[in-house]
Design an enzyme around this catalytic site. Sequence first.
Site, short mmCIF file in Angstrom:
data_model
loop_
_atom_site.label_atom_id
_atom_site.label_comp_id
_atom_site.label_asym_id
_atom_site.label_seq_id
_atom_site.Cartn_x
_atom_site.Cartn_y
_atom_site.Cartn_z
N VAL A 187 0.84 -1.20 0.00
CA VAL A 187 0.00 0.00 0.00
C VAL A 187 0.87 1.25 0.00
CG1 VAL A 187 -1.79 1.29 1.24
CG2 VAL A 187 -1.93 -1.20 1.11
N CYS A 188 1.95 1.24 0.77
CA CYS A 188 2.86 2.40 0.82
C CYS A 188 3.51 2.64 -0.54
CB CYS A 188 3.93 2.20 1.88
SG CYS A 188 3.28 2.09 3.55
N GLU A 189 3.90 1.56 -1.19
CA GLU A 189 4.49 1.69 -2.52
C GLU A 189 3.49 2.30 -3.49
OE1 GLU A 189 5.91 -1.12 -6.22
OE2 GLU A 189 6.26 -1.87 -4.20
#
Length: 169
Positions: free
Chosen positions: A62-64
């Site tokens: 999700v962060c990527e």
Amino acid sequence: MEERTGTTFAGQAVTLLGPEVKVGDKAPDFTCVKPDLSSFSLKEVEGKVKLISVVPSIDTGVCELQTVRFNKEASTLNDTVVITISCDLPFALDRFCAAKGIDNAIVVSDYNGHSFGEGYGFLMKEFMLENRGIVVIDRDDVVRYVEYVTDNGNHPDYDRALAAARELA
């Protein structure tokens, strides 16, 4: 230091350290570290609209996706700087940016001192990582949009944050 609850990370309730920043607040200055180990401060982007994308770690899916999405959107935002902040080491951020072609956003680390996390209330006490979220700050350094994601496995509301930034540009 102020502590708040109401969010989770990997299914576990976590405590956020620092004050909850609200719309209308004066944006506190902070110091983070760039991938080249130089300092970054909010003062460096004074006079611009700032969209701050906060992620726990760029090494998660999700962060990527969040970082890649805002990097892409940065090229469509007039007079707006996109800043991604995590507690990842600057070396990891450098590798990630090179591998993913992150060249429109400023990517910085809050690992050393947690100046942003504590100043904006995003630091998770249990993991010393940032809680996922977004802050949009106007040219006069007033907060105009804030989202603290309540479950770090979820995406933030990209469209609302981008609309808030576009309104200010």
